[in-house]
Motif scaffolding. Structure first.
Motif, mmCIF file in Angstrom:
data_model
loop_
_atom_site.group_PDB
_atom_site.id
_atom_site.type_symbol
_atom_site.label_atom_id
_atom_site.label_comp_id
_atom_site.label_asym_id
_atom_site.label_seq_id
_atom_site.Cartn_x
_atom_site.Cartn_y
_atom_site.Cartn_z
ATOM 1 N N GLU A 103 0.991 -1.198 -0.026
ATOM 2 C CA GLU A 103 -0.026 0.073 -0.114
ATOM 3 C C GLU A 103 1.088 1.352 0.048
ATOM 4 O O GLU A 103 0.514 2.222 -0.873
ATOM 5 C CB GLU A 103 -0.892 0.027 1.202
ATOM 6 N N LYS A 106 2.400 1.867 -3.382
ATOM 7 C CA LYS A 106 1.329 2.490 -4.288
ATOM 8 C C LYS A 106 1.086 3.852 -4.150
ATOM 9 O O LYS A 106 1.315 4.753 -4.811
ATOM 10 C CB LYS A 106 0.075 1.811 -4.203
ATOM 11 N N MET A 107 0.924 4.178 -2.790
ATOM 12 C CA MET A 107 0.875 5.605 -2.373
ATOM 13 C C MET A 107 1.969 6.548 -2.704
ATOM 14 O O MET A 107 1.630 7.740 -3.088
ATOM 15 C CB MET A 107 0.706 5.610 -0.775
#
Length: 115
Positions: A103, A106-107
């Motif tokens: 995550e 991606k962020m």
């Protein structure tokens, strides 16, 4: 099977992620991440001091994150501590470190997250 140090054991099932790269990038964005994750906190020296959102903290003080290293701890809970931004993200979201690393990758716009 031995895992190289940069791989989390979960990666054998779900793909490879470069933890050191994600941690370095997350450390560079740490003040912004903490503003998002712990918005009631504030910078005190080289620490971000906040209430722990995982328990009923009434005021900031016992939960802190080192802005230089990413090490964090809740001094009111012995087991609530970690050595990097990925472990903090995992703790706050209640997910595995592998999921938190994916995550964060991606962020932060990192290419080649989990393959």
């Amino acid at each position: 099977m031995a895992y190289p140090s940069r791989l989390h054991p979960d990666s054998a099932r779900t793909g490879v992620i470069d933890f050191p790269t994600v941690n370095r990038a997350a450390l560079g964005a740490l003040p912004a991440l903490l503003g998002r994750w712990l918005p009631d906190g504030k910078k005190q020296g080289h620490e971000w001091v906040a209430r722990n959102p995982k328990r009923g903290d009434r005021k900031p003080g016992s939960f802190s994150v080192n802005l230089n290293t990413g090490r964090w701890a809740d001094f009111a809970e012995a087991e609530a501590r970690g050595g990097d931004v990925i472990s903090l993200a995992a703790y706050l979201a209640g997910v595995t470190q592998y999921e938190a690393a994916c995550e964060l990758a991606k962020m932060l716009g990192l290419k080649g997250g989990a393959e």
